[in-house]
Design a protein around this motif. Sequence first.
Motif, PDB file in Angstrom:
ATOM      1  N   MET A  24       0.833  -1.207   0.000  1.00 18.87           N
ATOM      2  CA  MET A  24       0.000   0.000   0.000  1.00 18.87           C
ATOM      3  C   MET A  24       0.866   1.255   0.000  1.00 18.87           C
ATOM      4  O   MET A  24       0.454   2.300  -0.505  1.00 18.87           O
ATOM      5  N   GLY A  25       2.068   1.145   0.528  1.00 23.51           N
ATOM      6  CA  GLY A  25       2.991   2.274   0.506  1.00 23.51           C
ATOM      7  C   GLY A  25       3.391   2.684  -0.893  1.00 23.51           C
ATOM      8  O   GLY A  25       3.768   3.833  -1.136  1.00 23.51           O
ATOM      9  N   PHE A  26       3.310   1.753  -1.855  1.00 23.26           N
ATOM     10  CA  PHE A  26       3.620   2.082  -3.246  1.00 23.26           C
ATOM     11  C   PHE A  26       2.496   2.867  -3.914  1.00 23.26           C
ATOM     12  O   PHE A  26       2.710   3.561  -4.884  1.00 23.26           O
ATOM     13  N   TRP A  27       1.281   2.733  -3.416  1.00 24.59           N
ATOM     14  CA  TRP A  27       0.124   3.293  -4.121  1.00 24.59           C
ATOM     15  C   TRP A  27      -0.292   4.670  -3.627  1.00 24.59           C
ATOM     16  O   TRP A  27      -1.067   5.346  -4.280  1.00 24.59           O
ATOM     17  N   VAL A  28       0.151   5.073  -2.467  1.00 21.60           N
ATOM     18  CA  VAL A  28      -0.214   6.397  -1.963  1.00 21.60           C
ATOM     19  C   VAL A  28       0.871   7.394  -2.361  1.00 21.60           C
ATOM     20  O   VAL A  28       2.029   7.022  -2.562  1.00 21.60           O
ATOM     21  N   PRO A  29       0.496   8.655  -2.503  1.00 20.25           N
ATOM     22  CA  PRO A  29       1.495   9.656  -2.909  1.00 20.25           C
ATOM     23  C   PRO A  29       2.589   9.787  -1.862  1.00 20.25           C
ATOM     24  O   PRO A  29       2.284   9.733  -0.673  1.00 20.25           O
ATOM     25  N   PRO A  30       3.821   9.985  -2.197  1.00 25.72           N
ATOM     26  CA  PRO A  30       4.382   9.938  -3.548  1.00 25.72           C
ATOM     27  C   PRO A  30       4.522   8.493  -4.015  1.00 25.72           C
ATOM     28  O   PRO A  30       5.045   7.635  -3.283  1.00 25.72           O
ATOM     29  N   ILE A  34       8.325   4.122  -0.380  1.00 23.48           N
ATOM     30  CA  ILE A  34       7.789   3.607   0.877  1.00 23.48           C
ATOM     31  C   ILE A  34       8.338   4.465   2.007  1.00 23.48           C
ATOM     32  O   ILE A  34       9.551   4.578   2.182  1.00 23.48           O
ATOM     33  N   HIS A  35       7.448   5.078   2.748  1.00 22.09           N
ATOM     34  CA  HIS A  35       7.851   5.959   3.850  1.00 22.09           C
ATOM     35  C   HIS A  35       8.526   5.144   4.951  1.00 22.09           C
ATOM     36  O   HIS A  35       8.237   3.969   5.151  1.00 22.09           O
TER      37      HIS A  35
END
Length: 64
Positions: A24-30, A34-35
């Motif tokens: 899911m980290g790949f799909w949210v901006p940016p 991955i944060h």
Amino acid sequence: MSRLTFQLVMALLLCVAGLTLLFMGFWVPPSGEIHGSILVAFGEISTFAGALVGVDYSYKLKNK
């Protein structure tokens, strides 16, 4: 359901939850990044899942 089976199921669910969090980290901006907080959360989930399974297995093996 035995205690060991329950622990294995919970560990599997925790690993799936952690991997889902990473993807899911790949799909949210940016996109594509991955944060660090997601990586920390995944590390904590994996550590807990490993402890849940590993500690029980080590005690099971020592008792035999």
